[in-house]
Write an enzyme that holds these catalytic residues in place. Structure first.
Site, PDB file in Angstrom:
ATOM      1  N   TRP A 144       8.303  42.343  19.918  1.00  0.00           N
ATOM      2  CA  TRP A 144       9.180  41.423  20.084  1.00  0.00           C
ATOM      3  C   TRP A 144       8.447  39.708  20.635  1.00  0.00           C
ATOM      4  O   TRP A 144       8.944  38.719  20.105  1.00  0.00           O
ATOM      5  CB  TRP A 144      10.671  41.654  20.702  1.00  0.00           C
ATOM      6  CG  TRP A 144      11.351  42.876  19.849  1.00  0.00           C
ATOM      7  CD1 TRP A 144      11.345  44.243  20.209  1.00  0.00           C
ATOM      8  CD2 TRP A 144      11.270  41.853  18.685  1.00  0.00           C
ATOM      9  NE1 TRP A 144      12.065  44.719  18.618  1.00  0.00           N
ATOM     10  CE2 TRP A 144      12.345  43.391  18.091  1.00  0.00           C
ATOM     11  CE3 TRP A 144      11.501  41.740  17.618  1.00  0.00           C
ATOM     12  CZ2 TRP A 144      12.916  43.977  16.761  1.00  0.00           C
ATOM     13  CZ3 TRP A 144      11.667  41.303  16.393  1.00  0.00           C
ATOM     14  CH2 TRP A 144      12.816  42.992  15.919  1.00  0.00           C
ATOM     15  N   ASP A 150      13.091  36.594  26.777  1.00  0.00           N
ATOM     16  CA  ASP A 150      14.392  37.454  25.693  1.00  0.00           C
ATOM     17  C   ASP A 150      14.678  38.648  26.512  1.00  0.00           C
ATOM     18  O   ASP A 150      13.739  39.366  26.770  1.00  0.00           O
ATOM     19  CB  ASP A 150      13.079  37.738  24.464  1.00  0.00           C
ATOM     20  CG  ASP A 150      14.400  38.743  24.045  1.00  0.00           C
ATOM     21  OD1 ASP A 150      14.545  39.466  24.214  1.00  0.00           O
ATOM     22  OD2 ASP A 150      13.449  39.195  22.415  1.00  0.00           O
ATOM     23  N   LYS A 159      22.869  45.717  22.160  1.00  0.00           N
ATOM     24  CA  LYS A 159      22.072  46.744  22.617  1.00  0.00           C
ATOM     25  C   LYS A 159      22.402  47.456  23.729  1.00  0.00           C
ATOM     26  O   LYS A 159      23.023  48.115  24.092  1.00  0.00           O
ATOM     27  CB  LYS A 159      20.714  46.604  22.869  1.00  0.00           C
ATOM     28  CG  LYS A 159      19.714  46.413  21.480  1.00  0.00           C
ATOM     29  CD  LYS A 159      18.134  45.740  21.978  1.00  0.00           C
ATOM     30  CE  LYS A 159      17.900  45.220  20.785  1.00  0.00           C
ATOM     31  NZ  LYS A 159      17.906  46.332  19.686  1.00  0.00           N
TER      32      LYS A 159
HETATM   33  N1  PMP Z   1      14.369  41.148  20.727  1.00  0.00           N
HETATM   34  C1  PMP Z   1      14.287  42.134  21.485  1.00  0.00           C
HETATM   35  C2  PMP Z   1      13.932  42.941  22.472  1.00  0.00           C
HETATM   36  C3  PMP Z   1      14.727  42.872  20.540  1.00  0.00           C
HETATM   37  O1  PMP Z   1      14.831  44.884  21.062  1.00  0.00           O
HETATM   38  C4  PMP Z   1      15.149  42.995  19.056  1.00  0.00           C
HETATM   39  C5  PMP Z   1      15.745  43.620  17.918  1.00  0.00           C
HETATM   40  N2  PMP Z   1      15.225  44.830  18.270  1.00  0.00           N
HETATM   41  C6  PMP Z   1      14.843  41.320  18.682  1.00  0.00           C
HETATM   42  C7  PMP Z   1      14.405  40.539  19.806  1.00  0.00           C
HETATM   43  C8  PMP Z   1      15.567  41.034  17.409  1.00  0.00           C
HETATM   44  O2  PMP Z   1      16.756  40.651  16.716  1.00  0.00           O
HETATM   45  P1  PMP Z   1      17.632  40.933  16.464  1.00  0.00           P
HETATM   46  O3  PMP Z   1      17.737  42.293  15.458  1.00  0.00           O
HETATM   47  O4  PMP Z   1      19.043  40.926  16.529  1.00  0.00           O
HETATM   48  O5  PMP Z   1      17.416  39.280  15.810  1.00  0.00           O
END
Ligand code: PMP
Length: 367
Positions: free
Chosen positions: A105, A174, A198
């Site tokens: 991420w 994040d 989550k």
């Molecule tokens: N950042 C993290 C830490 C994530 O776990 C995720 C999704 N698994 C995202 C960003 C991306 O999120 P989205 O699928 O809502 O775009």
């Protein structure tokens, strides 16, 4: 309560049963209006109350200082890691930012940010993502607009349990996959964001907590819906917000508050994850978690079965057996394989105990 499948999914993930029941009760007829929240104007007084309740609860649960704005935006975690450089890279003339890359991420976020400025990747990928590089080895740029890190890498199960030292440079985090899982000192951050699906609700809404003085440096090419200044001055109602997702989030926030807040969540999350890591640690290499001890995630526990590299046939058997016991979504992310147990706030100690018991049995039968 109704017997339900135990969901260890990484997101969208398990919601507290009481929240689902409350939403079900109010689904057709919210607050005696004769309509559903799904059908409600985002400018109605009833929705205004839902929105302000969500904000008030968030401010309370995280003790958010008054000089921070709370925004409820769309676009998910990915939309928001794209919005961060669009809004903040212009804080300084050089348009530079440091990205500490510890998994998928933060890697994706850095790649996106490269479209808008000069990005210093503090840790280029070397082999797998199994730890956080020693902070003394980080070469941070003192004239960066901000330092970005991902507090919990959902795919790799790497979580920070310390605050990166940035020597005064704005810190951006994040927290999509560990938001409200423990207390956080918001005043140490310039910006925190988190997708809801989550730990705090369902997909559709992303929370942004941003210090006021950082708002207003947005690049011209930023889409208006991601412009913090526009959204902050319109109370997140510049355009239609995800009304139902915000409503579900307000119910989850209330549930967190009624269950002791972030400190209580932290205690339970530690208890649940330790239970699983202890079994891995005592398995004589039958279960292997690739992540360094110091940064093993409390939220996402990745492990291989049979050996360090993982015995795929055994892992398949593990997943099938889990499913027979009513436990689902334990398959590791497709990019890393193996098993991943996600233990977000709504996953109960009993759920974790069920997994722990299964892991012990499976070990005995297959070692
Ligand atoms: N950042 C993290 C830490 C994530 O776990 C995720 C999704 N698994 C995202 C960003 C991306 O999120 P989205 O699928 O809502 O775009």
């Amino acid at each position: 309560a109704q017997k339900r499948t135990i969901n260890f999914g990484a997101g969208p993930a398990k919601l507290p049963q009481s929240v689902l029941l409350e939403a079900q009760k109010e689904f057709l007829n919210y607050n005696n209006l004769g309509i559903s929240v799904l059908e409600m104007s985002h400018r109605s007084s009833d929705f205004s109350k839902i929105l302000s309740t969500a904000e008030t609860l968030l401010r309370e649960l995280l003790n958010i200082p008054d000089n921070y704005k709370v925004l409820f935006l769309q676009g998910g975690g990915s939309g928001e890691f794209s919005a961060v450089p669009l809004n903040l890279i212009g804080l300084k003339e050089d348009k530079c930012a440091d990205y500490i890359v510890t998994g998928t991420w933060s890697e994706k976020a850095a790649k996106e940010a490269e479209k808008y400025g000069k990005i210093n990747v503090v840790r280029p990928k070397v082999g797998g993502y199994t730890g956080i590089p020693e902070p003394s080895s980080w070469t941070l740029n003192p004239s960066a607009s901000y330092v970005y890190f991902c507090s919990n890498e959902t795919v790799h199960g790497v979580e920070y349990n310390f605050l990166p030292e940035t020597k005064g440079v704005v810190l951006v985090s994040d927290m999509s996959s560990n938001f409200l899982s423990r207390p956080v000192d918001v005043s140490k951050y310039g910006l925190i964001f988190a997708g809801a699906q989550k730990n705090v609700g369902c997909a559709g809404v992303t929370v942004v907590i941003v210090r006021e003085d950082l708002i207003g440096h947005t690049l011209n090419e930023c889409p208006v819906v991601f412009n913090y200044k526009v959204q902050a001055s319109n109370n997140s109602l510049y355009n239609t917000p995800p009304v139902f997702s915000i409503y579900i989030m307000s119910l989850v926030l209330e549930w967190i508050k009624n269950n002791g807040g972030t400190a209580a969540m932290a205690k339970l999350n530690k208890e649940k994850s330790s239970m699983i890591y202890d079994i891995i640690g005592a398995s004589n290499g039958f279960y292997v978690c690739p992540v360094d001890d110091a940064c093993q995630s409390r939220m996402n526990v990745p492990f291989r079965v049979g050996s360090k590299e993982g015995d795929e046939a055994l892992e398949k058997k593990f997943l099938e057996g889990a499913s027979q016991r009513g436990m689902i979504a334990l398959k590791g992310h497709r990019s890393v394989g193996g098993i991943r147990a996600s233990l977000y706030n709504a996953v109960t100690v009993e759920d974790a105990e069920a997994l722990a018991a299964y892991m012990k049995d499976f070990l005995k039968e297959n070692q």
